[in-house]
Design a protein around this motif. Sequence first.
Motif, PDB file in Angstrom:
ATOM      1  N   TRP A   4      40.952  59.728  28.428  1.00 40.45           N
ATOM      2  CA  TRP A   4      41.274  58.527  29.190  1.00 40.45           C
ATOM      3  C   TRP A   4      42.084  57.575  28.317  1.00 40.45           C
ATOM      4  O   TRP A   4      41.788  57.402  27.141  1.00 40.45           O
ATOM      5  CB  TRP A   4      40.013  57.786  29.622  1.00 40.45           C
ATOM      6  N   LYS A   5      43.100  56.966  28.894  1.00 42.26           N
ATOM      7  CA  LYS A   5      43.784  55.827  28.258  1.00 42.26           C
ATOM      8  C   LYS A   5      43.298  54.585  28.996  1.00 42.26           C
ATOM      9  O   LYS A   5      43.468  54.469  30.221  1.00 42.26           O
ATOM     10  CB  LYS A   5      45.308  55.962  28.377  1.00 42.26           C
ATOM     11  N   ASN A   7      42.198  50.097  28.636  1.00 39.17           N
ATOM     12  CA  ASN A   7      42.272  48.866  27.855  1.00 39.17           C
ATOM     13  C   ASN A   7      41.210  47.893  28.344  1.00 39.17           C
ATOM     14  O   ASN A   7      40.779  47.935  29.488  1.00 39.17           O
ATOM     15  CB  ASN A   7      43.673  48.249  27.886  1.00 39.17           C
ATOM     16  N   ALA A  12      43.839  48.356  23.578  1.00 35.56           N
ATOM     17  CA  ALA A  12      44.127  49.691  24.123  1.00 35.56           C
ATOM     18  C   ALA A  12      43.368  50.791  23.383  1.00 35.56           C
ATOM     19  O   ALA A  12      43.271  50.780  22.150  1.00 35.56           O
ATOM     20  CB  ALA A  12      45.621  49.960  24.047  1.00 35.56           C
ATOM     21  N   ALA A  14      42.390  55.233  23.284  1.00 35.30           N
ATOM     22  CA  ALA A  14      42.458  56.635  23.701  1.00 35.30           C
ATOM     23  C   ALA A  14      41.048  57.195  23.537  1.00 35.30           C
ATOM     24  O   ALA A  14      40.503  57.204  22.427  1.00 35.30           O
ATOM     25  CB  ALA A  14      43.442  57.412  22.836  1.00 35.30           C
ATOM     26  N   MET A  37      49.791  57.512  22.078  1.00 31.09           N
ATOM     27  CA  MET A  37      49.167  56.878  23.236  1.00 31.09           C
ATOM     28  C   MET A  37      49.176  55.355  23.145  1.00 31.09           C
ATOM     29  O   MET A  37      48.631  54.677  24.013  1.00 31.09           O
ATOM     30  CB  MET A  37      47.733  57.397  23.402  1.00 31.09           C
ATOM     31  N   LYS A  38      49.791  54.816  22.099  1.00 30.36           N
ATOM     32  CA  LYS A  38      49.888  53.372  21.900  1.00 30.36           C
ATOM     33  C   LYS A  38      48.507  52.738  21.979  1.00 30.36           C
ATOM     34  O   LYS A  38      48.265  51.786  22.741  1.00 30.36           O
ATOM     35  CB  LYS A  38      50.853  52.750  22.923  1.00 30.36           C
ATOM     36  N   ALA A  39      47.602  53.288  21.180  1.00 34.31           N
ATOM     37  CA  ALA A  39      46.206  52.857  21.183  1.00 34.31           C
ATOM     38  C   ALA A  39      45.859  52.112  19.903  1.00 34.31           C
ATOM     39  O   ALA A  39      46.283  52.498  18.811  1.00 34.31           O
ATOM     40  CB  ALA A  39      45.289  54.069  21.338  1.00 34.31           C
ATOM     41  N   VAL A  42      41.071  54.985  18.593  1.00 35.94           N
ATOM     42  CA  VAL A  42      40.814  56.302  19.188  1.00 35.94           C
ATOM     43  C   VAL A  42      39.300  56.489  19.151  1.00 35.94           C
ATOM     44  O   VAL A  42      38.652  56.174  18.148  1.00 35.94           O
ATOM     45  CB  VAL A  42      41.512  57.424  18.397  1.00 35.94           C
ATOM     46  N   SER A  60      43.499  52.762  14.405  1.00 35.31           N
ATOM     47  CA  SER A  60      44.777  53.462  14.513  1.00 35.31           C
ATOM     48  C   SER A  60      45.321  53.897  13.164  1.00 35.31           C
ATOM     49  O   SER A  60      46.167  54.784  13.088  1.00 35.31           O
ATOM     50  CB  SER A  60      45.803  52.587  15.236  1.00 35.31           C
ATOM     51  N   GLU A 264      44.144  53.280  32.647  1.00 33.61           N
ATOM     52  CA  GLU A 264      45.585  53.424  32.790  1.00 33.61           C
ATOM     53  C   GLU A 264      45.992  54.827  33.188  1.00 33.61           C
ATOM     54  O   GLU A 264      46.926  55.014  33.967  1.00 33.61           O
ATOM     55  CB  GLU A 264      46.271  53.036  31.471  1.00 33.61           C
ATOM     56  N   THR A 266      44.375  59.314  33.055  1.00 35.35           N
ATOM     57  CA  THR A 266      43.437  60.318  32.603  1.00 35.35           C
ATOM     58  C   THR A 266      44.089  61.684  32.687  1.00 35.35           C
ATOM     59  O   THR A 266      44.907  61.943  33.580  1.00 35.35           O
ATOM     60  CB  THR A 266      42.129  60.281  33.425  1.00 35.35           C
TER      61      THR A 266
END
Length: 269
Positions: A4-5, A7, A12, A14, A37-39, A42, A60, A264, A266
């Motif tokens: 899942w992504k 926020n 944000a 992942a 994933m711009k997270a 994680v 990150s 956002e 999945t």
Amino acid sequence: MQVWKMNGAGNAFAIFDARQQGFAPSPDKIREIAAEMKADQVMSIEADEGATAFLRIWNSSGEEVGACGNGTRAVAHLLLEESGVDEVRIRTAADLLRGLRADNGLVTVDMGRPIMEWERIPLSEKMDVRGVDVRIGPMDKPYLAKPAVVSMGNPHAVFFVEDVDAYDIPAIGPLIEWHPLFPEGTNVGFAQIIDRETIRLRVWERGAGLTKACGTGACAALVCAARANKTERRAKLILDGGELIIDWQRSDDHVLMTGPVELEMTFDV
């Protein structure tokens, strides 16, 4: 494995479902996932016999950490929706936390009691945690000094400022993050008191940099502000990505964090 992504107030994540299979990424792999994933963090949801799930968290930059408030709220939302119950218990490396349904689709996490003992935060030497000897700028006239410090499962240093937007946080944050006083590094909060029930906050997160929101940072800012009698024990925290309600309860000293979560995307890997 489902991914899942999500926020929480712009913070944000992942999130990998590792309850049925292993997930042991290297620091390089974490950095790769976070970039792709711009997270900010994680996370993996893992099986736990004594709780609804165990939550493993990496920043990150690749290192594993013990707490992420908004991330815990996001995972609580997934587990609440999956089970249909009103409360879940999520174990992290720092604590066993409760996730609860709140009004209007919001999610609350009971973050437990704040840690105020200098050796447990931890600091490298004994100091009054209400204002430690950290200064930025000329020694005789620093433009930032004496942050309050607390741990919400991870360490935080909170500066109270008149205008949070007047500071170059990407330049200042790293100077505090690995200051010798913080042997495990620290998150760095810049808190502007709007009134006794409102705080504007920006946070330089340890291992993640300047993020749109930081749940433990919001909890830390409220605790430090209320302890200094700058605010009440319940306040709205306005972050770059959204708003959180932080309630430092008198009954048991636990800190409750309530706010929005957003799914956002999945997918399976």
